[in-house]
Structure formats: structure tokens, C-alpha cells
Scaffold this motif. Sequence first.
Motif: not given
Length: 764
Positions: A355-356, A382-384, A452-453, A491-494
Motif C-alpha cells: 500500500l502506497d 490477513f497481511e499487507f 512500515p513493512g 479493509l479501507q485504508m485512508p
Amino acid sequence: MRGRSATSTAVAILLLALGLPALAQAPAPFDMTPERGNEQLPAPPPTAEPPPQQPATPAPTETPPAPPAPASATRFLIPFDTLELNGEEARQGVSLYLTPAQAASPAKLDLGYLNALVVSPEASQLRVDINGTTVLSSPIASSASTQDLSEAIPAGVLKPGANIVEFLATQRHRTDCSVASTYELWSRLDPARTAIRFDDPNAVRLTEVGELAATGVDADGRTTVHLLAPGLQDSPEARQAGLVLAQNLGKALHVPDLRIEIADTLPAATPPGHLNVVMAPAAQLPADAAALAGQGTGQPVASFEQGASANTLVLTGPDWKGVEAAAAEIGKADPDADPTMLPRRADLAYPILRLDNARRIVLGDVGVRTAEFNGRRYTTGFEFALPPDFYSNMFGQATLMLNAAYSSDVLPESQFNVYVNGQIASSTPVLRLGRGFSRDTPINIPMTNFRPGRNKVELEVLLQTEADKACPPGLTQMAPTRFVISANTRLQMPDFARIGAFPDLSAFAGTGAPYADEGSAQVYVGEGGPTLASAMTVVARAAVASGALMPLTMSASPTPDRDAIIVAPLAALPADLVRRSGVAGTVGSGGVGDDSLLDSFRQSSGNSANPFDGIKAWLADRLGLRPQNFWLVRADDGAFVPQSRDGVILSQVRQPEGGVWTYLTIPDETHFLDATRRLAETVNWRAISGRVSALGADDPAVVSITPNRVTLVQTQPPSLTNYRLIAANWLSSNILEFTLLLGAIAVLLTLATWGLLKTVGRKS
């Protein structure tokens, strides 16, 4: 006498008559003529006729013991030292890379496991799926001793490249229906007994650089590289080639626990999970790899030497620069090169998105499945991955859009919990989700524990019912479905702020920052084989974690205005490098009266003897903050005092001249390599954070020291949106500054209002 002679003659004739049939029934010699056909065989050598007194039966021969299964035909499956399937529903996937020869070979699956005594065999099942096909299924009934299971793998199930092997367990308690009892359920798989056995003993022989990922792991879940490199420690160019090799091996092998052993000779045998590497300029290649010397004199060469020991990779070239170029070719052979995903690894079977910026993640796309559940505690995860300059840990919330349903007998005290990197992030009553049905129900998740990561999110549902309170016989096996979760949950990342914050060892451990994105960073490595092996271990581990390479250039005297990695024991470091390390040059005794560690931790945590600091600590505790968040002026970070001579230390300091220096050091050199390997284990590596992370031989976990002062370094093009997010996160971390800013704005607003009112109305 005549009568006696006649009697003897009659007896002899009778014995001769009885012996003739026996001689006629003697077995004929074994004839190979039908099998050999018309083949012209050489005349047999003359043999002496056996004496007639010898029995016709063949001489007894000893039956040789059954030969053991060839080690080269085995691929162990579990990339951990142990694997436990916990709870009522458990699933663990691993990725298994196969060569075309392995995928085509007939094979069987072996599995050894032990389970808790309280697991009910009648209602519990252990299953192994390979690429979505169930290969093995068995009741869980091995609480007394480890049980071995074996099943042939159907043809066509295995495929060349990455294969997903999933271990699934459904476990129910024998007698207890409470949520607490579900924590007693486990099945432990034995890595040494869980493997795929190929009928073709040569199937695991590697022939191409692109097949390096098929090296796999050993019975302990590790991968070991035996490195034979004449002259490796004689020149900076050779050491630099070694560091390039370590990173590229970490990226190409796709394993979490990589050990590099610098050897003087190649081992006689290559067991599963081991790889031999010969690295040297063409003129220095040892005899085992001399066949490639001719090619290496003209160009870099990276190839498997078929005439040497099994699975021996040879890297050579005209000189050490050529060898370095050959080592760099290994990483380019990565078959999983999708830039939007983290590279697949043996212990990371499911997709991990990078995710950037703001993005919606559908859980079904990252390995979560729609599931029906009739137990008490259901878990999934889960992972991101987040970028190295992620800077929103104090501001903002992600949102889980839950799609789920529950039955009418679920009680109000049931809960839906969300964990981020092992820390509780949200707890929601299940009944809040609606009338038994939840569609896109938002659950807010603070981003406090994101880093991070790689980040891991775990979902947990705790279900309470009246039936479980009564717990009648058989309920644990026959309960109806109570909960359903859909893989369409999202999952909604802002949008989050992006700016480099140093020191931050978690960014180094998770992404290789700030070195992975640079053109070339300096690296200083002390003398000695253990020090060089430690340096290779830590850069390989960073490459394994991030999937990225750090361009490094050897330097005997790093310049402080540039980033650098420094690896050496404390006693071997020059005085200037010790002064800049953030680590004291002496070791605390750790005994009675030695409070150096307490003082160091107190300074970094903001605790002091000042009575006003008690008020700050009270406020911080009530608001979920840290005492440093109430500091107006940040104190300097003191030097970390090592507490044991065998404890390895990872320290990061931003130098006044601008360079970010990361140190790997230890007081006693004799423990350097073992301590570094222990730090590089996945559990310890993921615990690295702050400005200092240390791990002693007797420490149960990594000790991390949070920095007092953090320097922000711009990493993105100028953007008002990014600046707003950076300001919001910074002000959330500095409460007093935020308060003063609000006060200043209020004063300015008051003055502006007063000035405006002065201009209106009738002047007296």
C-alpha cells in the motif's frame, strides 16, 4: 561270516536304491536364457565341480537391511522450528516452490503430529490441501504420542513453481463448551516428519539458477548455505561481493531463516534445505568447480556445476567485480516480480499487497475465505505492507467494512475483536452488528500499531450462547452454525502521511530503509570471519523481509553526511565510530547496584524524579499516549549501556551531518555470529523497533528503546495533502505544542475580533 556279508550287501543296495530318487530331484541350475534372448554372452569361466557330498541347497545369505529413503528425494514443508494449529478452526499455509522434475515425479505426503488431550477425536479433523485439492484428511487422535500419516499425492496436483500447501484443523473440546476452553486446543506438527517424498531420488537436484527457490528448508525449518570463497576476506571487493551474494540469496531462496556458513571445503553430502555456493574469480576457483573457470575468465558466470557435489552453485568472473555481477544475477531470477505485491516466501503463502496510499483491500483477495462456524472462538487473518516512510501511527483510522451474520441464540456479551501486529486494536459487541446480519458495518481501527513493512491483522469472534452455558453432552460436536463471515469483507485504508522518520529500526527491519532506495550506501565491516558472516546474515535478513536489495559500497572510513551500515564488535570499532553509535563502549555488570539499563530505559520513556512528570504520566495513561508526547523540549537520547557481553545490539543514529547510520555490534566477538542469527529469527526480527534493539543469550525477547528525538526527512514531492497529514500526525504526537498552537490561534482570533469591533459602531 558269509551270511553277515550278504546282509551288508543287501543294505547297501537298499540305501543306493533309496538315494537315487533324491539325486534325481536335485534343483536344476538357474537359467537366464529366456530373459537374455539372443544376446551373445561370454563363456562362463571354468569352475570346479562341487564335491558330491555337498548339499544341493544354496548357502545361507544375510538379508541386507532396507536402504533408507534417499535424503535428496525429500522436501520438508514447514519453514518454522514448530507449527501449532490452535483453537477451534486453524489454517496455516506455506509456499512450496517445485522444479518441473519435482512436479512430474510421483510423490507422497508424510505428516507427523501430536495433539492436546482435550481434543475430541469424534469432532476434530486434520486436513492437508495442496493447491486447493485435499490430499490428506484424518480424525485428530494422537494425544499419547506423535502419529505419522502418509498419503499418495494424486497426479497433476503438484505444479512447477509456487504451490500452496495448507494445514487445516477443526478441533472441538471433549467436555467444555466455554470460550476459555478453546485456548486449550492445539495440534502440533513435527517439521522433521512432515515432508513430500519423491519417487525419483534425483528430483531435487537443481540445474538452473531460476530453481534456487526449490532449495527449501531442512527438518528444523532453516536453510543453510555453505559458502566456499577463497580470498573472501582478503580485499574490500571480495567482501562487497559477499554482501551482494547474501542479499540476492535471501531474495532468491524465498525462505525466512537463512544461515550462511563460510566453509573451507564443501560438505560430502547435501541434505534437504542445504545449498553449496562456490564463489571466486576464475583463477582462484577450487578443483571442484574448475570446469567453469574457462567461461569465467571472459564474463560473469552463475551456474550449477553438475560435476561437483549435488546442488552446488558456482559464481565466478574475471575478477571480484565480475563475481559481484554474477551474484547480482541471482536476484534477477525471481519468478514473483509483481511490484504491487510482496514477494512470496515459504512462510507467506497468501498474497500481501503493498500500500502506497489509500486503498481498499477485499479480504478474499488476500487469502481470507467465506466460512461457517459453529464453535465459540473463530479466528482468521490477513497481511499487507506499508511503505518505509509511513508516518500516521498517531493519527487516522482504517475501517473494516464487515460482512457477516450470526444466529439468534448468540448472547449480547459476544465480541468481535481486531488485533494489529499482536496488539488489540478494536473490540465491538457482536449484537451491535444488526439483526443477525451485517452488511458493510464499519469497525474503526486506529493506526497506532501499524508500522512500515509487513502488518498482520487478525479477526477474532467470541460467541456466547445459553446452550454453551448448559453444555449438554454432545454439544461440542453437534452445535448448529452460529456465525458466518464473508470473504467480501473489506479493509479501507485512508490516505496517510509519508515522510521519513529517523531513527526507526522497524523501518530498517521491515523495508531496508533508508538504504534500499538509495543509489549506494556505505558499509563498514570489521575484520574476522564471524563479523563478515554476521554482516551477511543481517543484510540477507533485511532483503528477505523487504524483498528489496540495498546497494552497498565498502568503506573503511564512512563519511557522516551519507547513510551507512556498520558491523563490528564494540572493541574493534574505531573511537569515532563508537562515539557516533549511540551505544556506550563499556558493559554494565547487570548485577546488584547496576542500574544503567534502568536509567537508559527511564530516559527514553520520559520517566524521571521530577514530580511534574507524574502528572504527565497520569495524563498519558488516561489518553493512551506516552509521556514524551507532553514534552515541550525533547531530551537527548543517552547512550545505551549493553547489559551482557553476549547480547547483540542493533542501533540507529542520525548523524548531525545528515547520514543515518545503523550499527550491528556486540561487546564479545566470540558470540557475534550466534547472537546475530538469533536476532535474525522471524519472531525476534519483527520485534525490532525504536533506536536500539538488543537481544542477549538469556533474554526471552528483544529489548527496544524508543527515541526521544525523531528527525523528519522529506521523501515525497511537495504536496499540501501530504503536509496536512504530516502536521496532523506531528501535532498528535506533541500535545503541548498542539495546545500552545491552539492558544496562539485563540489569542490571534481574540485580537482580530477586538480590532474588528473597534472599527464599527459610534465612537464616543
